[in-house]
Design a protein around this motif. Structure first.
Motif, PDB file in Angstrom:
ATOM      1  N   PRO A 193      -3.847  14.977   6.485  1.00  5.89           N
ATOM      2  CA  PRO A 193      -3.792  16.126   7.511  1.00  5.89           C
ATOM      3  C   PRO A 193      -3.605  15.184   8.868  1.00  5.89           C
ATOM      4  N   GLU A 194      -4.863  13.998   8.741  1.00  4.13           N
ATOM      5  CA  GLU A 194      -5.898  13.665  10.087  1.00  4.13           C
ATOM      6  C   GLU A 194      -5.919  12.127  10.165  1.00  4.13           C
ATOM      7  N   SER A 195      -5.553  11.917   9.101  1.00  8.14           N
ATOM      8  CA  SER A 195      -5.762  10.450   9.007  1.00  8.14           C
ATOM      9  C   SER A 195      -4.950   9.602   7.811  1.00  8.14           C
ATOM     10  N   THR A 196      -3.973   8.005   8.305  1.00  4.03           N
ATOM     11  CA  THR A 196      -3.463   7.640   7.134  1.00  4.03           C
ATOM     12  C   THR A 196      -4.524   6.974   6.879  1.00  4.03           C
ATOM     13  N   GLU A 197      -5.625   6.721   6.667  1.00  5.83           N
ATOM     14  CA  GLU A 197      -7.355   6.047   6.113  1.00  5.83           C
ATOM     15  C   GLU A 197      -6.303   4.943   6.016  1.00  5.83           C
ATOM     16  N   LEU A 198      -5.784   3.845   6.584  1.00  2.75           N
ATOM     17  CA  LEU A 198      -4.875   3.036   7.058  1.00  2.75           C
ATOM     18  C   LEU A 198      -6.116   1.962   8.601  1.00  2.75           C
ATOM     19  N   PRO A 199      -7.096   0.992   7.604  1.00  2.00           N
ATOM     20  CA  PRO A 199      -7.878  -0.244   8.303  1.00  2.00           C
ATOM     21  C   PRO A 199      -6.713  -0.289   9.891  1.00  2.00           C
ATOM     22  N   ASP A 200      -7.069  -0.820  11.040  1.00  2.00           N
ATOM     23  CA  ASP A 200      -6.783  -1.338  12.277  1.00  2.00           C
ATOM     24  C   ASP A 200      -6.602  -2.552  11.544  1.00  2.00           C
ATOM     25  N   ASP A 201      -5.657  -3.471  12.483  1.00  2.00           N
ATOM     26  CA  ASP A 201      -4.780  -4.377  12.187  1.00  2.00           C
ATOM     27  C   ASP A 201      -4.999  -4.947  10.460  1.00  2.00           C
ATOM     28  N   SER A 202      -3.806  -4.018   9.809  1.00  2.00           N
ATOM     29  CA  SER A 202      -4.728  -4.553   8.262  1.00  2.00           C
ATOM     30  C   SER A 202      -2.608  -4.794   7.474  1.00  2.00           C
ATOM     31  N   ILE A 203      -1.700  -3.948   8.484  1.00  2.00           N
ATOM     32  CA  ILE A 203      -0.960  -4.198   8.404  1.00  2.00           C
ATOM     33  C   ILE A 203       0.013  -5.094   8.241  1.00  2.00           C
ATOM     34  N   ASP A 204       1.234  -5.161   8.098  1.00  2.00           N
ATOM     35  CA  ASP A 204       2.435  -6.336   8.853  1.00  2.00           C
ATOM     36  C   ASP A 204       3.573  -5.488   9.170  1.00  2.00           C
ATOM     37  N   VAL A 205       4.136  -4.713   7.875  1.00  2.00           N
ATOM     38  CA  VAL A 205       5.003  -3.825   7.991  1.00  2.00           C
ATOM     39  C   VAL A 205       4.577  -1.809   7.532  1.00  2.00           C
ATOM     40  N   ALA A 206       5.395  -1.775   8.369  1.00  2.00           N
ATOM     41  CA  ALA A 206       5.354  -0.254   8.247  1.00  2.00           C
ATOM     42  C   ALA A 206       6.418   0.516   7.706  1.00  2.00           C
ATOM     43  N   PHE A 207       6.827   0.775   6.343  1.00  2.00           N
ATOM     44  CA  PHE A 207       8.470   1.467   5.740  1.00  2.00           C
ATOM     45  C   PHE A 207       8.366   2.880   5.892  1.00  2.00           C
ATOM     46  N   ILE A 208       9.232   3.467   6.304  1.00  2.00           N
ATOM     47  CA  ILE A 208       9.139   4.834   6.451  1.00  2.00           C
ATOM     48  C   ILE A 208      10.605   5.282   6.604  1.00  2.00           C
ATOM     49  N   CYS A 209      11.432   5.950   5.133  1.00  4.58           N
ATOM     50  CA  CYS A 209      12.521   6.016   4.511  1.00  4.58           C
ATOM     51  C   CYS A 209      12.618   7.556   4.413  1.00  4.58           C
ATOM     52  N   ASP A 210      13.113   8.023   5.185  1.00  2.73           N
ATOM     53  CA  ASP A 210      13.321   9.664   4.823  1.00  2.73           C
ATOM     54  C   ASP A 210      12.207  10.417   5.138  1.00  2.73           C
ATOM     55  N   THR A 211      11.367   9.771   5.728  1.00  2.00           N
ATOM     56  CA  THR A 211      10.230  10.485   5.708  1.00  2.00           C
ATOM     57  C   THR A 211       9.969  11.669   7.331  1.00  2.00           C
ATOM     58  N   TYR A 212      10.262  10.530   8.281  1.00  2.00           N
ATOM     59  CA  TYR A 212       9.956  11.051   9.930  1.00  2.00           C
ATOM     60  C   TYR A 212      10.329  12.613  10.169  1.00  2.00           C
ATOM     61  N   HIS A 213      11.248  12.871   9.601  1.00  2.00           N
ATOM     62  CA  HIS A 213      11.535  14.091  10.443  1.00  2.00           C
ATOM     63  C   HIS A 213      10.192  15.199   9.801  1.00  2.00           C
ATOM     64  N   HIS A 214       9.713  14.489   8.236  1.00  2.57           N
ATOM     65  CA  HIS A 214       8.898  15.000   8.186  1.00  2.57           C
ATOM     66  C   HIS A 214       7.595  15.405   8.669  1.00  2.57           C
ATOM     67  N   THR A 234       1.371  10.745  15.017  1.00  2.00           N
ATOM     68  CA  THR A 234       1.076   9.845  14.044  1.00  2.00           C
ATOM     69  C   THR A 234       1.436   8.203  13.809  1.00  2.00           C
ATOM     70  N   MET A 235       2.086   8.434  15.066  1.00  2.00           N
ATOM     71  CA  MET A 235       2.826   6.971  15.450  1.00  2.00           C
ATOM     72  C   MET A 235       1.366   6.269  15.617  1.00  2.00           C
ATOM     73  N   ALA A 236       1.128   6.806  16.853  1.00  2.55           N
ATOM     74  CA  ALA A 236      -0.556   6.108  17.125  1.00  2.55           C
ATOM     75  C   ALA A 236      -1.029   5.559  15.990  1.00  2.55           C
ATOM     76  N   SER A 237      -1.748   6.754  15.329  1.00  2.08           N
ATOM     77  CA  SER A 237      -2.491   6.567  13.995  1.00  2.08           C
ATOM     78  C   SER A 237      -2.420   4.783  13.804  1.00  2.08           C
ATOM     79  N   LEU A 238      -0.365   5.593  13.248  1.00  3.63           N
ATOM     80  CA  LEU A 238       0.453   3.693  12.561  1.00  3.63           C
ATOM     81  C   LEU A 238       0.099   2.582  13.318  1.00  3.63           C
ATOM     82  N   ARG A 239       0.381   2.597  15.105  1.00  8.35           N
ATOM     83  CA  ARG A 239       0.138   1.771  15.710  1.00  8.35           C
ATOM     84  C   ARG A 239      -1.102   0.904  15.351  1.00  8.35           C
ATOM     85  N   ILE A 241       1.207  -1.276  -0.164  1.00  6.83           N
ATOM     86  CA  ILE A 241       0.115  -0.528   0.082  1.00  6.83           C
ATOM     87  C   ILE A 241       0.455   1.102  -0.167  1.00  6.83           C
ATOM     88  N   ALA A 242       0.329   1.481  -1.164  1.00 10.05           N
ATOM     89  CA  ALA A 242       1.556   3.290  -1.035  1.00 10.05           C
ATOM     90  C   ALA A 242       0.473   4.295  -0.552  1.00 10.05           C
TER      91      ALA A 242
END
Length: 392
Positions: A131-152, A159-164, A100-101
């Motif tokens: 700006p308010e939601s990743t729109e990713l469903p709960d318990d839907s992904i195995d791996v999240a990849f954040i490359c040269d993005t966290y500092h943004h 943000t990390m709570a949402s991803l969790r 999922i991109a």
């Protein structure tokens, strides 16, 4: 080195973190950092970011390998941009997996759709975030990849709570970002990146994650760290610093007796294990190595010998013989034995036990040493100063 286009990952409402304390973060930590990434022209960013002068592009194959993506997994590429890693993950997860991109710019997502379609990658999806939601469903992904993005991330805790929430139990987060070291880092990075690795890691841990791994052998301008979603508030998730996926341990910062460099240990394995399962003695060898890793030591700081005999002998059989004898397609112990050997562990099987069990030496998996007897290994290694640990 140019910065990759970063998309503002979205922020959900407040959630309870692992500490059980609700965390509010109403002000952006760096207002306006994402303004230049509105309405991007993907073709311009391809020219800037998919070039050899950019470290994460130059090291893309090493990064993919270090991510340890497995077929069938669902991977979210957070801040996918031009889709470089999205397309690589597509091949890694295979037809049964999903990628999922996720991006705030529809222009980037349209570009990812087009380029993935041109490559025949039917397992790629796109998700527009706000700006308010990743729109990713709960318990839907195995791996999240954040490359040269966290500092943004303007609101990193939210943000990390949402991803969790989007990660499945035990799900992993891989973060690659710029090293920010005053006196060593380029001025551009010092001015652009708001904080260093230690601050970012503390924010992620505060959001309900545990650091489980760091890879240091091929990146210079960036760092690579992995976090795991903690399973239960107050309960530590297992760490696998040396042997991935086996022998998980937890850190005990205030422990009075910690592993010390220079130990030599002989593990004597004789117990039975059900066909198709990992032998507990091999898992304990992995746990021993991971204990050293958690203590900040390397695999080379301890010498481990495992000798298998008695009912444990079948753990070394090759897949063909294992299937014929026990009706199980593969011997699950072989992959763990290979990981242990790669970490310097010596693995022996007793030649006398092979004969007694009617296992020919040709049935022993390649790379595993056949000793004249387990007793010989035990006697010889004790004379060499090895401590004896019977695992019966």
């Amino acid at each position: 080195m140019e910065l990759r286009p970063i998309r503002l990952l979205t922020l959900l409402l407040l959630v309870l973190f692992v500490s059980g304390v609700s965390s509010g973060q109403e002000k952006s930590v760096k207002p306006g950092i994402n303004d230049t990434f509105r309405n991007p022209k993907p073709e311009e960013f391809v020219e800037r970011f998919e070039i050899e002068s950019r470290e994460v592009f130059q090291q893309r194959e090493n990064i993919l390998e270090a991510c340890q993506i497995k077929p069938g997994q669902t991977v979210a590429d957070i801040g996918a941009g031009t889709g470089l890693f999205t397309r690589m993950f597509s091949d890694a997860v295979g037809d049964e997996g999903r990628v999922i991109a996720v991006d705030i710019a529809q222009e980037f997502l349209d570009h990812v759709k087009l380029t993935s379609h041109q490559r025949g990658q039917k397992n790629v999806e796109t998700q527009l975030c706000t700006p308010e939601s990743t729109e990713l469903p709960d318990d839907s992904i195995d791996v999240a990849f954040i490359c040269d993005t966290y500092h943004h991330f303007e609101f990193p805790l939210k943000t990390m709570a949402s991803l969790r929430r989007a990660l499945k139990p035990g799900g992993r987060v891989i973060v690659i970002d710029f090293r920010r070291i005053p006196g060593k880092t380029k001025d551009w990075t010092l001015n652009h990146v708001r904080a260093g690795q230690e601050v970012f890691e503390s924010e992620i841990v505060e959001s309900g994650f545990l650091k489980t791994r760091e890879v240091n052998d091929f990146l210079v301008e960036n760092y690579f760290v992995e976090f795991t979603k903690s399973a239960t508030p107050g309960l530590k998730s297992p760490l696998y610093p040396i042997i991935a996926g086996h022998g998980g341990v937890v850190a005990v910062p205030n422990a009075t007796e910690k592993p010390r460099s220079g130990a030599k240990l002989l593990l004597d394995a004789t117990a039975a294990a059900p066909a198709g399962s990992i032998h507990k003695s091999l898992d304990r060898a992995a746990r021993l190595l991971n204990l050293y890793g958690v203590a900040g030591l390397k695999a080379s700081d301890v010498k481990i010998v495992v000798v298998l005999h008695g009912e444990a002998t079948k753990s070394v059989l090759n897949d063909e013989f294992y299937q014929a004898r026990f009706g199980v397609e593969q011997n699950p112990n072989l992959s763990l034995i290979k990981l242990l050997q790669d970490a310097g562990v010596e693995v022996f099987v007793c030649g006398q036990a092979l004969n007694y069990k009617a296992f020919p030496e040709s049935a022993v998996a390649k790379g595993i040493s056949v000793a004249e007897s387990a007793l010989s290994v035990i006697a010889n290694r004790q004379m060499d100063g090895y401590g004896y640990l019977p695992l019966h």
